[in-house]
Scaffold this motif. Structure first.
Motif, PDB file in Angstrom:
ATOM      1  N   GLU A  60       0.855  -1.179   0.000  1.00 61.19           N
ATOM      2  CA  GLU A  60       0.000   0.000   0.000  1.00 61.19           C
ATOM      3  C   GLU A  60       0.892   1.230   0.000  1.00 61.19           C
ATOM      4  OE1 GLU A  60      -3.978   0.685   2.192  1.00 61.19           O
ATOM      5  OE2 GLU A  60      -2.418   1.500   3.508  1.00 61.19           O
ATOM      6  N   TRP A  61       0.663   2.111  -0.964  1.00 61.56           N
ATOM      7  CA  TRP A  61       1.395   3.366  -1.055  1.00 61.56           C
ATOM      8  C   TRP A  61       0.453   4.491  -0.656  1.00 61.56           C
ATOM      9  CZ3 TRP A  61       4.762   3.751  -6.096  1.00 61.56           C
ATOM     10  CH2 TRP A  61       5.658   2.682  -6.142  1.00 61.56           C
ATOM     11  N   VAL A  62       0.980   5.498   0.036  1.00 61.96           N
ATOM     12  CA  VAL A  62       0.171   6.637   0.476  1.00 61.96           C
ATOM     13  C   VAL A  62       0.707   7.907  -0.164  1.00 61.96           C
ATOM     14  CG1 VAL A  62      -0.667   7.943   2.462  1.00 61.96           C
ATOM     15  CG2 VAL A  62      -0.251   5.478   2.685  1.00 61.96           C
ATOM     16  N   TYR A  63      -0.195   8.679  -0.782  1.00 62.12           N
ATOM     17  CA  TYR A  63       0.126   9.980  -1.350  1.00 62.12           C
ATOM     18  C   TYR A  63      -0.753  11.034  -0.686  1.00 62.12           C
ATOM     19  CZ  TYR A  63       2.814   7.982  -5.204  1.00 62.12           C
ATOM     20  OH  TYR A  63       3.759   7.331  -5.950  1.00 62.12           O
ATOM     21  N   GLY A  64      -0.253  12.260  -0.640  1.00 60.05           N
ATOM     22  CA  GLY A  64      -1.040  13.359  -0.104  1.00 60.05           C
ATOM     23  C   GLY A  64      -0.417  13.893   1.160  1.00 60.05           C
ATOM     24  N   PRO A  65      -1.121  14.751   1.853  1.00 57.10           N
ATOM     25  CA  PRO A  65      -2.487  15.147   1.530  1.00 57.10           C
ATOM     26  C   PRO A  65      -2.549  16.036   0.286  1.00 57.10           C
ATOM     27  CG  PRO A  65      -1.699  16.392   3.417  1.00 57.10           C
ATOM     28  CD  PRO A  65      -0.617  15.421   3.043  1.00 57.10           C
ATOM     29  N   ALA A  66      -3.614  15.861  -0.453  1.00 53.37           N
ATOM     30  CA  ALA A  66      -3.921  16.677  -1.625  1.00 53.37           C
ATOM     31  C   ALA A  66      -5.409  16.992  -1.581  1.00 53.37           C
ATOM     32  CB  ALA A  66      -3.567  15.939  -2.901  1.00 53.37           C
ATOM     33  N   ASN A  67      -5.741  18.252  -1.665  1.00 50.61           N
ATOM     34  CA  ASN A  67      -7.144  18.686  -1.577  1.00 50.61           C
ATOM     35  C   ASN A  67      -7.815  18.152  -0.324  1.00 50.61           C
ATOM     36  OD1 ASN A  67      -6.959  20.044  -4.091  1.00 50.61           O
ATOM     37  ND2 ASN A  67      -7.294  18.101  -5.145  1.00 50.61           N
ATOM     38  N   GLY A  68      -7.063  18.091   0.780  1.00 48.30           N
ATOM     39  CA  GLY A  68      -7.621  17.664   2.056  1.00 48.30           C
ATOM     40  C   GLY A  68      -7.797  16.167   2.214  1.00 48.30           C
ATOM     41  N   ALA A  69      -7.191  15.369   1.329  1.00 46.59           N
ATOM     42  CA  ALA A  69      -7.376  13.918   1.412  1.00 46.59           C
ATOM     43  C   ALA A  69      -6.047  13.186   1.250  1.00 46.59           C
ATOM     44  CB  ALA A  69      -8.347  13.441   0.334  1.00 46.59           C
ATOM     45  N   LEU A  70      -5.979  12.014   1.867  1.00 46.70           N
ATOM     46  CA  LEU A  70      -4.875  11.086   1.636  1.00 46.70           C
ATOM     47  C   LEU A  70      -5.358  10.066   0.610  1.00 46.70           C
ATOM     48  CD1 LEU A  70      -3.574  10.362   5.245  1.00 46.70           C
ATOM     49  CD2 LEU A  70      -2.442  11.700   3.474  1.00 46.70           C
ATOM     50  N   TYR A  71      -4.440   9.594  -0.220  1.00 52.57           N
ATOM     51  CA  TYR A  71      -4.773   8.603  -1.242  1.00 52.57           C
ATOM     52  C   TYR A  71      -3.965   7.341  -0.997  1.00 52.57           C
ATOM     53  CZ  TYR A  71      -7.223  12.366  -3.469  1.00 52.57           C
ATOM     54  OH  TYR A  71      -8.102  13.392  -3.720  1.00 52.57           O
ATOM     55  N   PHE A  72      -4.660   6.215  -0.958  1.00 54.17           N
ATOM     56  CA  PHE A  72      -4.068   4.916  -0.678  1.00 54.17           C
ATOM     57  C   PHE A  72      -4.123   4.081  -1.954  1.00 54.17           C
ATOM     58  CE2 PHE A  72      -5.888   6.700   3.129  1.00 54.17           C
ATOM     59  CZ  PHE A  72      -4.872   6.549   4.064  1.00 54.17           C
ATOM     60  N   LEU A  73      -2.957   3.731  -2.475  1.00 54.51           N
ATOM     61  CA  LEU A  73      -2.866   2.938  -3.695  1.00 54.51           C
ATOM     62  C   LEU A  73      -2.424   1.528  -3.321  1.00 54.51           C
ATOM     63  CD1 LEU A  73      -2.651   5.963  -4.589  1.00 54.51           C
ATOM     64  CD2 LEU A  73      -1.311   5.139  -6.520  1.00 54.51           C
ATOM     65  N   ARG A  74      -3.187   0.546  -3.754  1.00 55.11           N
ATOM     66  CA  ARG A  74      -2.909  -0.857  -3.436  1.00 55.11           C
ATOM     67  C   ARG A  74      -2.316  -1.542  -4.658  1.00 55.11           C
ATOM     68  NH1 ARG A  74      -5.353  -4.605   0.288  1.00 55.11           N
ATOM     69  NH2 ARG A  74      -5.216  -6.737  -0.458  1.00 55.11           N
ATOM     70  N   PHE A  75      -1.205  -2.221  -4.439  1.00 48.99           N
ATOM     71  CA  PHE A  75      -0.524  -2.965  -5.495  1.00 48.99           C
ATOM     72  C   PHE A  75      -0.509  -4.444  -5.136  1.00 48.99           C
ATOM     73  CE2 PHE A  75       1.160   1.295  -5.696  1.00 48.99           C
ATOM     74  CZ  PHE A  75       1.283   1.553  -7.050  1.00 48.99           C
ATOM     75  N   GLU A  76      -0.868  -5.279  -6.083  1.00 47.86           N
ATOM     76  CA  GLU A  76      -0.787  -6.728  -5.915  1.00 47.86           C
ATOM     77  C   GLU A  76       0.097  -7.264  -7.028  1.00 47.86           C
ATOM     78  OE1 GLU A  76      -4.597  -8.652  -5.502  1.00 47.86           O
ATOM     79  OE2 GLU A  76      -5.297  -7.121  -4.105  1.00 47.86           O
ATOM     80  N   GLY A  77       1.173  -7.935  -6.628  1.00 48.77           N
ATOM     81  CA  GLY A  77       2.105  -8.453  -7.622  1.00 48.77           C
ATOM     82  C   GLY A  77       2.751  -7.347  -8.440  1.00 48.77           C
ATOM     83  N   GLY A  78       2.925  -6.167  -7.831  1.00 54.99           N
ATOM     84  CA  GLY A  78       3.574  -5.055  -8.510  1.00 54.99           C
ATOM     85  C   GLY A  78       2.693  -4.274  -9.462  1.00 54.99           C
ATOM     86  N   ARG A  79       1.373  -4.538  -9.465  1.00 55.31           N
ATOM     87  CA  ARG A  79       0.425  -3.846 -10.343  1.00 55.31           C
ATOM     88  C   ARG A  79      -0.625  -3.125  -9.508  1.00 55.31           C
ATOM     89  NH1 ARG A  79       1.087  -4.267 -16.104  1.00 55.31           N
ATOM     90  NH2 ARG A  79       2.399  -6.062 -16.459  1.00 55.31           N
ATOM     91  N   LEU A  80      -0.991  -1.909  -9.917  1.00 58.16           N
ATOM     92  CA  LEU A  80      -2.009  -1.135  -9.216  1.00 58.16           C
ATOM     93  C   LEU A  80      -3.369  -1.812  -9.363  1.00 58.16           C
ATOM     94  CD1 LEU A  80      -2.737   1.464  -7.650  1.00 58.16           C
ATOM     95  CD2 LEU A  80      -3.067   2.588  -9.859  1.00 58.16           C
TER      96      LEU A  80
END
Length: 89
Positions: A60-80
């Motif tokens: 799980e990668w976390v980006y932000g805060p951007a526009n008041g929110a955190l974004y959680f990106l989930r990768f399985e086997g190296g793919r989003l």
């Protein structure tokens, strides 16, 4: 031996970073090239192994805060595979 077919969620996930878009199926290196390094990244575990098939790494990668929110990106086997956002109080 029976053949196991895994159906993927038909909904597409994406994360806009500046003028670029990271989308479902992108590799981790592609997302990092588009969006830069994440604020943080965490090893979550592995997918379930069924009849000897599966067991890919989940991150799980976390980006932000951007526009008041955190974004959680989930990768399985190296793919989003999924993008979630959470508003900060």
């Amino acid at each position: 031996l029976p053949l196991l077919v895994f159906a993927a969620d038909a909904s597409a996930a994406s994360y806009r970073c500046g003028t670029k878009l990271a989308s479902t199926g992108d590799r981790t290196i592609e997302v990092e090239n588009k969006c830069g390094a994440p604020k943080s990244n965490h090893f979550v575990g592995y997918t379930q192994v069924v009849n000897g098939i599966g067991g890919v790494q989940i991150e799980e990668w976390v980006y932000g805060p951007a526009n008041g929110a955190l974004y959680f990106l989930r990768f399985e086997g190296g793919r989003l595979t999924a993008v979630e956002s959470k508003r900060q109080p």
